[in-house]
Design an enzyme around this catalytic site. Sequence first.
Site, PDB file in Angstrom:
ATOM      1  CD  GLN A 103      -2.457  -1.205   2.758  1.00  0.00           C
ATOM      2  OE1 GLN A 103      -3.371  -0.446   3.037  1.00  0.00           O
ATOM      3  NE2 GLN A 103      -1.997  -2.085   3.621  1.00  0.00           N
ATOM      4  CB  ILE A 105       3.207   6.061  -2.363  1.00  0.00           C
ATOM      5  CG1 ILE A 105       3.383   6.998  -1.159  1.00  0.00           C
ATOM      6  CG2 ILE A 105       1.740   5.676  -2.515  1.00  0.00           C
ATOM      7  CD1 ILE A 105       2.791   8.390  -1.379  1.00  0.00           C
ATOM      8  CG  HIS A 121      -2.820   2.541  -1.998  1.00  0.00           C
ATOM      9  ND1 HIS A 121      -2.835   2.492  -0.627  1.00  0.00           N
ATOM     10  CD2 HIS A 121      -3.950   1.909  -2.394  1.00  0.00           C
ATOM     11  CE1 HIS A 121      -3.924   1.842  -0.217  1.00  0.00           C
ATOM     12  NE2 HIS A 121      -4.610   1.478  -1.266  1.00  0.00           N
ATOM     13  CB  CYS A 129      -0.937  17.237 -16.528  1.00  0.00           C
ATOM     14  SG  CYS A 129      -1.890  18.706 -16.966  1.00  0.00           S
ATOM     15  CB  CYS A 132      -2.466  17.582 -21.235  1.00  0.00           C
ATOM     16  SG  CYS A 132      -0.849  17.559 -20.431  1.00  0.00           S
ATOM     17  CB  CYS A 154       1.216  20.465 -16.838  1.00  0.00           C
ATOM     18  SG  CYS A 154       1.618  19.620 -18.361  1.00  0.00           S
ATOM     19  N   GLY A 194       2.833  -4.457   9.016  1.00  0.00           N
ATOM     20  CA  GLY A 194       2.730  -3.009   9.203  1.00  0.00           C
ATOM     21  C   GLY A 194       1.531  -2.347   8.565  1.00  0.00           C
ATOM     22  CB  SER A 195      -1.309  -2.980   6.940  1.00  0.00           C
ATOM     23  OG  SER A 195      -2.516  -2.372   6.503  1.00  0.00           O
ATOM     24  CB  ALA A 238       8.155  -4.656  10.547  1.00  0.00           C
TER      25      ALA A 238
HETATM   26  P1  NAD Z   1      -1.718   2.818   8.751  1.00  0.00           P
HETATM   27  O1  NAD Z   1      -1.017   4.080   9.122  1.00  0.00           O
HETATM   28  O2  NAD Z   1      -3.193   2.821   8.754  1.00  0.00           O
HETATM   29  O3  NAD Z   1      -1.248   1.658   9.753  1.00  0.00           O
HETATM   30  C1  NAD Z   1       0.103   1.412  10.019  1.00  0.00           C
HETATM   31  C2  NAD Z   1       0.194   0.305  11.046  1.00  0.00           C
HETATM   32  O4  NAD Z   1       1.570  -0.005  11.219  1.00  0.00           O
HETATM   33  C3  NAD Z   1      -0.357   0.704  12.428  1.00  0.00           C
HETATM   34  O5  NAD Z   1      -1.345  -0.221  12.820  1.00  0.00           O
HETATM   35  C4  NAD Z   1       0.867   0.644  13.358  1.00  0.00           C
HETATM   36  O6  NAD Z   1       0.588   0.047  14.591  1.00  0.00           O
HETATM   37  C5  NAD Z   1       1.820  -0.238  12.577  1.00  0.00           C
HETATM   38  N1  NAD Z   1       3.234   0.072  12.830  1.00  0.00           N
HETATM   39  C6  NAD Z   1       3.805   1.268  13.110  1.00  0.00           C
HETATM   40  N2  NAD Z   1       5.146   1.123  13.246  1.00  0.00           N
HETATM   41  C7  NAD Z   1       5.402  -0.184  13.028  1.00  0.00           C
HETATM   42  C8  NAD Z   1       6.607  -0.956  13.024  1.00  0.00           C
HETATM   43  N3  NAD Z   1       7.786  -0.407  13.255  1.00  0.00           N
HETATM   44  N4  NAD Z   1       6.516  -2.287  12.769  1.00  0.00           N
HETATM   45  C9  NAD Z   1       5.294  -2.874  12.538  1.00  0.00           C
HETATM   46  N5  NAD Z   1       4.140  -2.190  12.540  1.00  0.00           N
HETATM   47  C10 NAD Z   1       4.196  -0.863  12.770  1.00  0.00           C
HETATM   48  O7  NAD Z   1      -1.113   2.361   7.350  1.00  0.00           O
HETATM   49  P2  NAD Z   1      -1.721   1.413   6.201  1.00  0.00           P
HETATM   50  O8  NAD Z   1      -2.474   0.287   6.795  1.00  0.00           O
HETATM   51  O9  NAD Z   1      -0.623   1.167   5.236  1.00  0.00           O
HETATM   52  O10 NAD Z   1      -2.834   2.274   5.449  1.00  0.00           O
HETATM   53  C11 NAD Z   1      -2.806   3.630   5.287  1.00  0.00           C
HETATM   54  C12 NAD Z   1      -2.407   4.230   3.956  1.00  0.00           C
HETATM   55  O11 NAD Z   1      -1.232   4.915   4.280  1.00  0.00           O
HETATM   56  C13 NAD Z   1      -1.992   3.387   2.816  1.00  0.00           C
HETATM   57  O12 NAD Z   1      -2.900   3.634   1.808  1.00  0.00           O
HETATM   58  C14 NAD Z   1      -0.629   3.943   2.358  1.00  0.00           C
HETATM   59  O13 NAD Z   1      -0.693   4.275   0.985  1.00  0.00           O
HETATM   60  C15 NAD Z   1      -0.501   5.228   3.109  1.00  0.00           C
HETATM   61  N6  NAD Z   1       0.815   5.621   3.614  1.00  0.00           N
HETATM   62  C16 NAD Z   1       1.969   5.206   3.013  1.00  0.00           C
HETATM   63  C17 NAD Z   1       3.186   5.584   3.530  1.00  0.00           C
HETATM   64  C18 NAD Z   1       4.434   5.100   2.845  1.00  0.00           C
HETATM   65  O14 NAD Z   1       4.461   4.982   1.621  1.00  0.00           O
HETATM   66  N7  NAD Z   1       5.499   4.808   3.608  1.00  0.00           N
HETATM   67  C19 NAD Z   1       3.257   6.371   4.682  1.00  0.00           C
HETATM   68  C20 NAD Z   1       2.046   6.806   5.268  1.00  0.00           C
HETATM   69  C21 NAD Z   1       0.837   6.410   4.727  1.00  0.00           C
END
Ligand code: NAD
Length: 253
Positions: A103, A105, A121, A129, A132, A154, A194-195, A238
């Site tokens: 998820q 980026i 995502h 843009c 265009c 753009c 980590g989600s 993690a």
């Molecule tokens: P979220 O912020 O909803 O959840 C993150 C989870 O990770 C939390 O439950 C937290 O407890 C856990 N966490 C925090 N630190 C951790 C660690 N060190 N080890 C393990 N777990 C840990 O994020 P999500 O579920 O990915 O969804 C939210 C949206 O956030 C996604 O759509 C994503 O695109 C976007 N996002 C992306 C980034 C990135 O690209 N790094 C950063 C912020 C948000």
Amino acid sequence: MTNIDQDILKAAELIKKANKIVALTGAGISVESGIPDFRGPSGLWKKYNPEIASISFFLKNPEEFWKFSLEVWKTLKRAKPNPAHKALVELEKMGKLHCIITQNIDGLHQKAGSKKVLEIHGSANWLICTSCRARHPSETVIKQLKSGMTIPICDLCGGLLRPEAVLFGDMLPQDVFSEAVSEASSCDLMLIVGSSLVVFPAAQLPSVAKKNGAKIVLINLEKTWFDEKADVVIHGKAGSILPKIVKNVKKTH
Ligand code: NAD
């Protein structure tokens, strides 16, 4: 042996037995690389209203949107993969990990060396843009904003630029998401890292895997609604848990 050590061994055993492993990662895997997540203990939503990352906010307040985005992007560009990203690379090299559905980026899985990554995502590397539809590398916007412009434009048509990454209220890139659903429904183990599993439709992928008989290993700092459905749940960082799991998989691989 602590409960966490036992769960690490259990997770390693499941990984050894599995034939097709798919990882599903979220913002939590990149927190130890210095990128704040949204909902964790030091998440961005403690400082900002989540609305700021929506398409409707971008269209109403592009200037404020880009102020927020520039801050996030500076952090993304500085970040380096951490031991959790590297552990997934090792699993892939061992022939155990089939692909990563992320998820995120931030591109850190690819920077670490993972080969098959589905960015459901999108990626922070590109802008698009709104007039265009031309694609521009994200460095363009950083240059423009740093030189004093408040909204990136753009250079082909003068239209407003937006991130290509998915904002709240956007549709997901359908081809990538369909591939993710297909991988989730054909794996025999899903490794979730980590989600918070609250952003849909990404958060439905663990249910898709489970319904098709996959085992679930879930590593997250905090509890999630899916914990009780998982075969192994480890609450912890993690960056310290994943390398330990991989070390145990290697021992008798
Ligand atoms: P979220 O912020 O909803 O959840 C993150 C989870 O990770 C939390 O439950 C937290 O407890 C856990 N966490 C925090 N630190 C951790 C660690 N060190 N080890 C393990 N777990 C840990 O994020 P999500 O579920 O990915 O969804 C939210 C949206 O956030 C996604 O759509 C994503 O695109 C976007 N996002 C992306 C980034 C990135 O690209 N790094 C950063 C912020 C948000």
